[in-house]
Design a protein around this motif. Structure first.
Motif, short mmCIF file in Angstrom:
data_model
loop_
_atom_site.label_atom_id
_atom_site.label_comp_id
_atom_site.label_asym_id
_atom_site.label_seq_id
_atom_site.Cartn_x
_atom_site.Cartn_y
_atom_site.Cartn_z
N THR A 1 31.40 48.83 34.18
CA THR A 1 32.72 48.80 34.83
C THR A 1 33.12 47.38 35.23
O THR A 1 34.31 47.07 35.28
CB THR A 1 32.78 49.75 36.04
OG1 THR A 1 31.77 49.37 37.00
CG2 THR A 1 32.59 51.20 35.61
N LEU A 2 32.13 46.50 35.47
CA LEU A 2 32.44 45.10 35.73
C LEU A 2 33.11 44.46 34.51
O LEU A 2 34.02 43.64 34.66
CB LEU A 2 31.17 44.33 36.11
CG LEU A 2 31.33 42.86 36.45
CD1 LEU A 2 32.21 42.67 37.69
CD2 LEU A 2 29.95 42.22 36.67
N CYS A 3 32.68 44.86 33.32
CA CYS A 3 33.34 44.37 32.10
C CYS A 3 34.83 44.74 32.12
O CYS A 3 35.69 43.92 31.79
CB CYS A 3 32.67 44.94 30.86
SG CYS A 3 31.00 44.31 30.55
N GLY A 4 35.11 45.96 32.50
CA GLY A 4 36.51 46.39 32.59
C GLY A 4 37.27 45.66 33.68
O GLY A 4 38.42 45.25 33.49
N PHE A 5 36.63 45.49 34.83
CA PHE A 5 37.30 44.79 35.93
C PHE A 5 37.67 43.37 35.54
O PHE A 5 38.80 42.93 35.75
CB PHE A 5 36.41 44.78 37.19
CG PHE A 5 37.05 44.07 38.34
CD1 PHE A 5 38.02 44.70 39.11
CD2 PHE A 5 36.71 42.77 38.65
CE1 PHE A 5 38.64 44.03 40.16
CE2 PHE A 5 37.31 42.09 39.70
CZ PHE A 5 38.27 42.73 40.46
N TYR A 6 36.73 42.65 34.95
CA TYR A 6 37.03 41.26 34.59
C TYR A 6 37.95 41.15 33.38
O TYR A 6 38.64 40.14 33.22
CB TYR A 6 35.77 40.40 34.48
CG TYR A 6 35.55 39.73 35.80
CD1 TYR A 6 36.26 38.59 36.15
CD2 TYR A 6 34.70 40.29 36.75
CE1 TYR A 6 36.13 38.02 37.39
CE2 TYR A 6 34.56 39.72 37.99
CZ TYR A 6 35.28 38.58 38.32
OH TYR A 6 35.17 38.01 39.55
N THR A 7 38.02 42.19 32.56
CA THR A 7 39.04 42.21 31.52
C THR A 7 40.41 42.24 32.18
O THR A 7 41.32 41.48 31.81
CB THR A 7 38.84 43.42 30.59
OG1 THR A 7 37.59 43.29 29.93
CG2 THR A 7 39.96 43.53 29.56
N MET A 8 40.57 43.10 33.18
CA MET A 8 41.83 43.18 33.92
C MET A 8 42.14 41.86 34.60
O MET A 8 43.27 41.35 34.53
CB MET A 8 41.77 44.31 34.95
CG MET A 8 43.00 44.38 35.83
SD MET A 8 42.91 45.70 37.07
CE MET A 8 41.47 45.22 38.02
N MET A 9 41.15 41.27 35.28
CA MET A 9 41.40 40.01 35.99
C MET A 9 41.72 38.88 35.01
O MET A 9 42.57 38.03 35.29
CB MET A 9 40.21 39.65 36.87
CG MET A 9 39.96 40.65 38.00
SD MET A 9 41.42 41.04 39.00
CE MET A 9 41.51 39.56 40.00
N GLY A 10 41.06 38.88 33.86
CA GLY A 10 41.38 37.89 32.83
C GLY A 10 42.82 38.04 32.37
O GLY A 10 43.53 37.04 32.17
#
Length: 183
Positions: free
Chosen positions: A158-167
């Motif tokens: 889920t961190l991968c998804g979160f940082y995709t959003m933040m990116g």
């Protein structure tokens, strides 16, 4: 440039309270900028929820800090969002992520060709699957659970998804890096 206005000077009521809470929480942890939260504060309720999740990952998750930072750097290198890389590379070093791992991620655009040392090989494998929207191979999932537990496995994905959003927020709204004093 597709930036959004900085709404912080004009926020009132609940929006102002959300902004002040985000600012206080980050300052209490020594964070000197709001980065992507500035454009997000154009929608204060959304900014609050996103910041709460980011705060959890950064300060309250079960993940070792070096694993957390590796995921962030992999996303930054894969996406080319320089804000994320520049904002996290010093924290990755401070968390103990080996310079050779940082260099391998940067040089390979987020997908190192040579295997990384344990446990970074597991983190990179999970990130590869997550960023490609693929099922995690059974052996890799078992290895991740052995190293990080089920909780850590879920946090890594889920961190991968979160940082995709933040990116996306950083790139889409041209969020500038903070001006920092040279040390």
């Amino acid at each position: 440039m597709a930036s959004l206005p900085d709404p912080t000077a004009t926020l009132t009521g609940a929006g102002r309270a959300i902004y002040e809470d985000i600012l206080a929480r980050r300052q209490a942890k020594g964070v000197d900028h709001l980065g992507p939260y500035i454009p997000l504060l154009n929608h204060p309720q959304l900014a609050r929820l996103i910041e709460q999740l980011g705060y959890f990952y950064k300060y309250d998750s079960a993940l070792p800090r070096d694993a957390y930072q590796l995921v962030v750097l992999i996303l930054a290198a894969r996406s080319g969002v320089t804000f994320v890389w520049d904002d996290h590379v010093a924290a990755a070093r401070a968390a103990g992520l080996p310079e050779a791992v940082i260099d391998a991620v940067k040089t390979a655009g987020g997908a190192p060709s040579a295997p990384l040392p344990a446990p970074f090989d597991t983190v990179a494998g999970l990130a590869d699957a997550a960023f490609a929207f693929r099922s995690i191979p059974e052996a890799l999932q078992a290895q991740a659970i052995s190293r990080f537990g089920v909780t850590g496995l879920l946090e890594l994905v889920t961190l991968c998804g979160f940082y995709t959003m933040m990116g996306m927020v950083n790139a889409c709204f041209d969020v500038p890096l903070p001006h920092r004093k040279e040390s």
